[in-house]
Design a protein around this motif. Structure first.
Motif, mmCIF file in Angstrom:
data_model
loop_
_atom_site.group_PDB
_atom_site.id
_atom_site.type_symbol
_atom_site.label_atom_id
_atom_site.label_comp_id
_atom_site.label_asym_id
_atom_site.label_seq_id
_atom_site.Cartn_x
_atom_site.Cartn_y
_atom_site.Cartn_z
ATOM 1 N N LEU A 1 0.845 -1.126 0.044
ATOM 2 C CA LEU A 1 0.139 -0.171 -0.019
ATOM 3 C C LEU A 1 0.769 1.261 0.060
ATOM 4 O O LEU A 1 0.341 2.539 0.180
ATOM 5 N N SER A 2 2.317 1.246 -0.160
ATOM 6 C CA SER A 2 3.053 2.198 0.008
ATOM 7 C C SER A 2 2.841 3.407 -1.149
ATOM 8 O O SER A 2 2.645 2.949 -2.325
ATOM 9 N N LYS A 3 3.316 4.501 -0.680
ATOM 10 C CA LYS A 3 3.253 5.457 -1.783
ATOM 11 C C LYS A 3 4.426 6.551 -1.515
ATOM 12 O O LYS A 3 5.081 6.645 -0.713
ATOM 13 N N THR A 4 4.619 7.271 -2.820
ATOM 14 C CA THR A 4 6.041 7.977 -2.648
ATOM 15 C C THR A 4 5.423 9.266 -2.196
ATOM 16 O O THR A 4 4.155 9.522 -2.241
ATOM 17 N N ALA A 5 6.374 10.020 -1.263
ATOM 18 C CA ALA A 5 6.065 11.169 -0.381
ATOM 19 C C ALA A 5 5.697 12.202 -1.614
ATOM 20 O O ALA A 5 6.306 12.218 -2.639
ATOM 21 N N PRO A 6 5.119 13.103 -1.044
ATOM 22 C CA PRO A 6 4.849 14.476 -1.961
ATOM 23 C C PRO A 6 6.334 15.055 -2.179
ATOM 24 O O PRO A 6 7.201 15.042 -1.359
ATOM 25 N N THR A 7 6.263 15.857 -3.255
ATOM 26 C CA THR A 7 7.565 16.617 -3.654
ATOM 27 C C THR A 7 7.700 17.795 -2.729
ATOM 28 O O THR A 7 6.586 18.127 -1.931
#
Length: 864
Positions: free
Chosen positions: A664-670
């Motif tokens: 379920l992981s997501k790349t963090a916001p820039t």
């Protein structure tokens, strides 16, 4: 002015925190640790006098006539002494003043006192003499089981040559045989056969391609090709306990202008229980080569070293690190590359070594298929760095590994034969190369077709990873976002969407069927939303965890793809390693390293396992926090786990905690964003209420979930328990009510009652409370959570030390009352010292904006 005051307070907090670590937690090992080899043969070959001895590099070599080491076939032996008795400009050392020459097969035999690792060093120098031109000699050298040199010759007479080997000897005798080639002869000036520490070579390392564990290193023999002291001068055997040379790295730097040398006093290097000074002396770790201070706004270059090697062999690369450049923890993150491939991603030395100025090394096996006559080692910064823009390397060892027939030079074994399947291996390599090229061309074609699709247009529902980057192959349907969609339509199992993307080993379905005994229900070791997890055995009995996707599960292709994408680029001691995957026959199977002690939850409640001590629980929480901190700040672009819970924290055989399940992981916001807008996913009881309300994901959502885990650890109960009274169902709400009353100790695990130091408990509980703040902006970042937990551990250990000292003093008083006065030493110094132990204090730090590392004025730990 206010900002400056806050900055000074932060710096002071960090300084005092590390001061407390250094005074309490670190077990220091002396750099001058002695090592006395059980076997220590230093032979000056060819000496005409049995009593002769020579000094070389601080070692005393004795004549080979003093003991019956030498056995020749026809007793044909020739000594060639020079006219001088001291080293001259023509002879580099006294041991090269003589040589023993063999015109037929001859053998030195050495009795082994104990089995294990041994250095073998062969010294050659073609001294001038009237009978033989030693530059014309051609010969081979073998031991009982290993070919050391094959058709060896020396083409010049101006430089001595030392060949160094490391062999794991299991026999009572070691034979070193010299074989002159036809119509030639062999010679040797000196031989060293010296025991080496058992800890010098571990049985387990890492492999470069694919990135995974490599076991069985102790079954190989090694030849030292390069051993370098990065950023420093040459180190001679006199300054190395094991008698090794460490050369300067300058001759191997590709572009010196990109590198800068740095050094500190070797006295500040702190060895701990994790690494022995026998691995490398402090002179190695006190110097380093780092990135140069080039005036660039965004420096993004690598420091590169090039080495000539024989591409027919595998190599063990040992990289030595010690953070001597940072001023505080978690400042330095960088990448390490070997032949252009990622070897270590986002290396965080301070987290791995648990401090600064603490040595750390990494062993990586490089397969011959990745080599092309040159070996290239590179270090460079992260593309998006959150700390220092720098990269360092302190030392480097490159060791050639023996091949399948036990040779370190050529393809012939000691019996003169080659491996029958050697041609098959070459064909396999060729086929692998062709397949890789084909996959690359197909992938490139897909990329060209989609070249115009910029990153900002990537499908945001696909976890931030564009599907068009995955090469399309015949027989595969387009990857869809529907979780029910199978991964491909090729029933024959030949399709492989990840094979050319460098995303790990692709297991065949039959391999995993065999590994799990056809997915036997008795092999199930876990059950999750994605599917069952099975214990399996692959290769030579290596245990693995095999997670097989359930076709009826709501978690499907997205989670499968994300898990592979995430873990293929993440490597950290506190993250579970992905070994490979299988996508045949519509299957979605992931293969992980096996964690023998299972999930943390099983050790807290429900499984009747022995209770964990408070120290063990703290160390597990610290390990998990390090893993999450690495995800948030150490990866090239931060990663939000999104499913932090006690069942996703796994424990290995040593109870080392590792984060798992990245589906379920997501790349963090820039930097330009504050959050990621996404549908709410996670587990009830751990879900961040702000994320649930606003559907805006940040790394503080992980912090909230981790706060719930901290309460699970403390109270040994589930996050949600519907069987309890209504006010107790939700652990976070219930525990915080007791915390606000100041009565949290009333609901902690009964096994911890009377065991936890009150200050340690308060520090831990304060950290949990700050994790569970209603708004993400009020929660601590994971780095500060980690610091709070480490400080809680310091408080607990200091308390135990204080109790031990009180018991010692009480014992001393009791003894004094019944007989002659007895002094019981209680300090850390020499046992003969009659001194009081150093008092350990917790120092107060003023709170600032509710986020100070230390919550309030702490009284002295020693009971006052």
């Amino acid at each position: 002015m206010k900002k400056e005051t806050h900055l000074l307070q932060v710096i002071l907090r960090i300084f005092l925190f590390f001061l407390s670590i250094n005074s309490i937690n670190i077990v220091v090992i002396s750099d001058s640790i002695p090592y006395t080899p059980k076997d220590n043969y230093l032979i000056d070959c060819g000496s005409s006098s049995p009593a002769a001895s020579n000094i070389h590099d601080g070692k005393t070599f004795i004549s080979d006539q003093q003991s019956p080491y030498l056995f020749t076939k026809k007793e044909i032996q020739i000594s060639v002494p020079t006219a001088t008795t001291n080293a001259t400009a023509d002879v580099p050392s006294p041991i090269y003043l003589t040589a023993r020459i063999f015109v037929e097969e001859s053998t030195y035999i050495f009795q082994m006192t104990r089995p294990g690792w041994h250095w073998i060093r062969l010294h050659f120098f073609p001294i001038n003499n009237t009978d033989f031109n030693l530059t014309h000699s051609v010969f081979s050298v073998e031991t009982n089981e290993v070919v050391l040199l094959h058709s060896f010759f020396i083409s010049n007479n101006t430089k001595s040559i030392m060949k160094e080997y490391l062999l794991n000897i299991s026999t009572e005798e070691l034979s070193i045989k010299f074989f002159p080639m036809r119509e030639s002869f062999a010679f040797i000036n000196a031989i060293e056969v010296v025991s080496a520490p058992d800890s010098l070579i571990s049985d387990v390392g890492s492999s470069l391609v694919p990135i995974s564990y490599f076991s069985g290193l102790s079954s190989y023999s090694f030849q030292t090709m390069y051993r370098l002291n990065m950023g420093g001068a040459k180190i001679t055997p006199a300054n190395d306990t094991l008698g090794r040379f460490w050369d300067s790295d300058l001759p191997f730097l590709r572009t010196r202008a990109l590198a800068k040398l740095i050094s500190v006093s070797s006295s500040i290097i702190t060895y701990t229980e994790g690494i022995s000074p026998l691995i490398a002396p402090s002179l190695v770790y006190s110097t380093a080569t780092q990135m140069a201070d080039i005036r660039l706004r965004n420096p993004n270059f690598n420091v590169t070293w090039n080495f000539q090697i024989d591409p027919a062999f595998n190599y063990l690369i040992r990289l030595h690190f010690c953070d001597i450049v940072s001023k505080s923890l978690n400042e330095l993150y960088f990448n390490v590359y070997i032949n252009g491939k990622m070897a270590i991603s986002a290396l965080d030395l301070s987290s791995i070594a648990s401090g600064l100025d603490i040595p750390y090394y990494k062993d990586i096996v490089v397969n011959s298929s990745s080599l092309f006559e040159k070996l290239k080692i590179q270090i460079g910064p992260l593309k998006q760095n959150t700390g220092l823009v720098n990269a360092i390397l302190n030392g480097l060892e490159i060791l050639k590994m023996s091949n399948s027939v036990g040779s370190l030079d050529g393809e012939f074994g000691v019996d003169g034969s080659t491996k029958p399947s050697s041609m098959v291996n070459h064909g396999t390599v060729t086929a692998f190369g062709f397949a890789t090229m084909f996959g690359a061309f197909v992938g490139l074609g897909a990329m060209v077709i989609k070249w115009h699709k910029r990153p900002q247009n990537w499908d945001s529902t696909n976890n931030g990873f564009p599907s068009w980057l995955l090469p399309l192959q015949p027989g595969h349907s387009t990857i869809m976002n529907n979780s029910k969609t199978c991964i491909g339509s090729n029933k024959g199992g030949n399709g492989n969407i990840y094979s050319s993307s460098g995303l790990g080993r692709r297991f065949s379905f039959s391999e995993l069927q065999e590994a799990t005994k056809n997915f036997n229900q008795k092999a199930v070791i876990g059950v999750g939303g994605f599917g069952n997890v099975y214990l399996g055995f692959v290769d030579n009995g290596t245990k693995v965890a095999v997670k097989r996707g359930n076709q009826q599960s709501e978690q499907g292709i997205n989670e499968f793809q994300t898990e592979i994408q995430m873990l293929s680029k993440l490597r950290h001691r506190h993250l579970v390693s992905l070994m490979g995957y299988c996508d045949e026959k519509s299957e979605m199977i992931l293969v992980y390293e096996y964690m023998s002690n299972g999930p943390l939850r099983d050790h807290l409640y429900g499984m009747n396992l022995p209770p964990l001590s408070w120290k063990q629980r703290l160390e597990i929480c610290i390990g998990a926090a390090r893993g999450l901190h690495y995800l948030h700040t150490g990866a090239a672009q931060g990663i939000i786990h999104r499913d932090v819970k006690s069942t996703n924290i796994l424990l290995d055989e040593n109870l080392i905690a590792k984060m798992s399940d990245f589906g379920l992981s997501k790349t963090a916001p820039t930097m330009e964003q504050t959050h990621v807008s996404t549908a709410v996913k996670g587990s009830f009881g751990y879900l961040d209420p702000e994320y649930f309300r606003r559907q805006q994901l940040t790394d503080k959502s992980d912090v909230y979930s981790f706060g719930v885990v901290l309460l699970e650890v403390l109270c040994a109960r589930p996050a949600i328990d519907p069987a309890l009274p209504r006010e107790q169902v939700n652990l976070a709400e219930w525990a915080m009510q007791w915390k606000r009353k100041g009565l949290l100790e009333k609901i902690i695990d009964t096994h911890l009652v009377g065991v936890i130091n009150p200050e340690s408990l308060k520090q831990f509980a304060d950290a949990a409370e700050k994790c569970l703040a209603e708004y993400g902006t009020d929660r601590l970042p994971m780095g500060e959570v980690l610091w709070n937990l480490e400080f809680a551990l310091q408080l607990q250990e200091a308390s135990l030390q204080g109790k031990k000292e009180e018991e010692n003093r009480a014992a001393a008083v009791a003894v004094a009352g019944t007989g002659p006065a007895v002094v019981v030493p209680t300090g850390y110094g020499n046992a003969n010292e009659d001194s009081e132990p150093a008092q350990v204090h917790a120092i107060a730090i003023e709170e600032h904006s509710g986020t100070a590392m230390f919550a309030r004025q702490l009284r002295e730990i020693n009971g006052r």
